[in-house]
Scaffold this active site. Structure first.
Site: not given
Ligand code: UT7
Length: 356
Positions: A126, A266, A296
């Site tokens: 990225c 980004h 992204n």
């Molecule tokens: O471009 C390169 C660099 N990359 C980035 O900058 C990405 C950085 N990270 C992010 O943008 C975020 O961490 C994500 C968008 C990838 C994830 O968001 P988050 O707020 O960190 O969510 P999480 O991974 O902690 O997941 C929270 C909950 C989990 O459920 P439990 O364990 O709390 O029950 C996940 O299983 O949300 C669940 N979850 C979803 N639920 C519905 C994860 N993905 C989804 C989804 N739909 N698509």
């Protein structure tokens, strides 16, 4: 930190470099949150709240990165009013090349008919566009190239597991390109703050397909040819380091935060962009966002966001623009640009080495 010469430090050998045209290519096909709801256990509400994304564009299967890259390059050339024969150098940033080799830059050179150009690919995920911009700038600054195309293009749909809800909602496909030429008075790329922290390699990667784990039936069965991400850790790293790197670069160049006209981040997550903007104390109207409609797009996200800002007439000559990125590696990319406007007529023979 790379600081390019200022008027106080004139140099015969090094000249200031400007972005003189910006091109973009977005595939027609839209993949909406509603579409994803039918593919994995997710919801439009979750995706919009957690990422800010409503839809993203993806290519039809079999479309390669070089196609997006070439279309974006041709868009930049058309806007500038020059032909591919005028290009000396092509730098392509991508993590989804058409194939491991030859380099995508070679395919682009052929597809656009840049008969005099040489080129190479660069992999910084990225931050790829920011790193490629730094590389291309050195060639034009030194006079080794008169006109360089710096392209960020990725077909993220080719390495995304559409059964993994944690990643498949994030990514889109796109190509973006900028043309670099010697700057005129009052414009130019002022400096970069690019960094890597390889200790974060495991946080975001595509494990198989390279030399350490060549593709086999087993790697495919284990889905190791798809990208894997520890989202929370990358999120935290992105917020902290994007803002720190931008602040250091501004200080090095002698600018204060309130002199920044626009932040072109980004586009990984609207919450990351908002947090970086808050830390830099930039109001929302000075932050460019395309995440809601393109997702992204990895190396393409900064040049396509820049194109979007220009189409919306957000930037004016004299604006101080910051590019900021964090990506796999982990990589941090930052650039400061005194925007001079796009050049629409053929280049005048007169350019100079003085800056704003
Ligand atoms: O471009 C390169 C660099 N990359 C980035 O900058 C990405 C950085 N990270 C992010 O943008 C975020 O961490 C994500 C968008 C990838 C994830 O968001 P988050 O707020 O960190 O969510 P999480 O991974 O902690 O997941 C929270 C909950 C989990 O459920 P439990 O364990 O709390 O029950 C996940 O299983 O949300 C669940 N979850 C979803 N639920 C519905 C994860 N993905 C989804 C989804 N739909 N698509």
């Amino acid at each position: 930190m790379i600081q390019l010469p200022t008027p106080k430090e004139p140099s015969q050998a090094i000249r200031r470099v400007a972005i003189t045209a910006v091109g973009a290519y977005l595939p027609d096909r839209v993949l909406s949150n509603d579409d994803l709801e039918r593919m994995v256990d997710t919801s439009d509400e979750w995706i919009r709240e957690r990422t800010g994304i409503s839809e993203r564009r993806i290519v039809d299967k079999g479309t390669g990165c070089s196609f997006l890259a070439s279309r974006a390059a041709q868009d930049a050339l058309r806007r500038r009013g020059i032909t591919a024969d005028d290009i000396d150098l092509i730098v392509v940033a991508t993590v989804t090349p058409d194939m491991s080799f030859p380099a995508t830059a070679c395919l682009v050179q052929d597809q656009i008919g840049a008969s005099r150009a040489w080129g190479f690919d660069l992999s910084a995920a990225c931050s790829g566009f920011n790193f490629a911009l730094a590389a291309g700038t050195q060639f034009v600054a030194s006079g080794a190239a008169e006109r360089a195309l710096v392209i960020g293009a990725d077909v993220m749909s080719s390495i995304t597991d559409y059964e993994d809800r944690a990643t498949c909602i994030l990514f889109g496909d796109a190509g973006g390109a900028v043309l670099l030429e010697a700057a005129q008075d009052g414009e130019g790329i002022l400096g970069f703050n690019n960094q890597v922290d390889g200790s974060g390699c495991d946080l975001l990667k595509m494990p198989a397909g390279g030399s350490i784990r060549p593709p086999t039936h087993e790697t495919v069965e284990r889905k190791e040819h798809y990208l894997q991400q520890q989202g929370k850790a990358v999120f935290r790293f992105a917020v902290r380091n994007s803002a720190d790197a931008a602040e250091k670069l501004l200080a090095e160049l002698g600018f204060s935060r309130d002199e920044v006209s626009f932040l072109v981040c980004h586009q990984a997550n609207a919450r990351i962009i908002d947090a970086v903007a808050r830390r830099l104390q930039l109001p929302p109207e000075r932050v460019v966002k395309t995440i809601h409609k393109y997702g992204n797009t990895t190396a393409a996200s900064i040049p396509t966001a820049l194109r979007d800002a220009l189409d919306r007439a957000l930037l004016a000559p004299g604006d101080l623009v910051l590019f900021s990125s964090v990506g796999a590696g982990l990589t941090i990319g930052t650039a400061a640009i005194r925007w001079g406007g796009e050049r629409t007529a053929p280049a005048s023979a007169e350019t100079n080495s003085t800056g704003p």
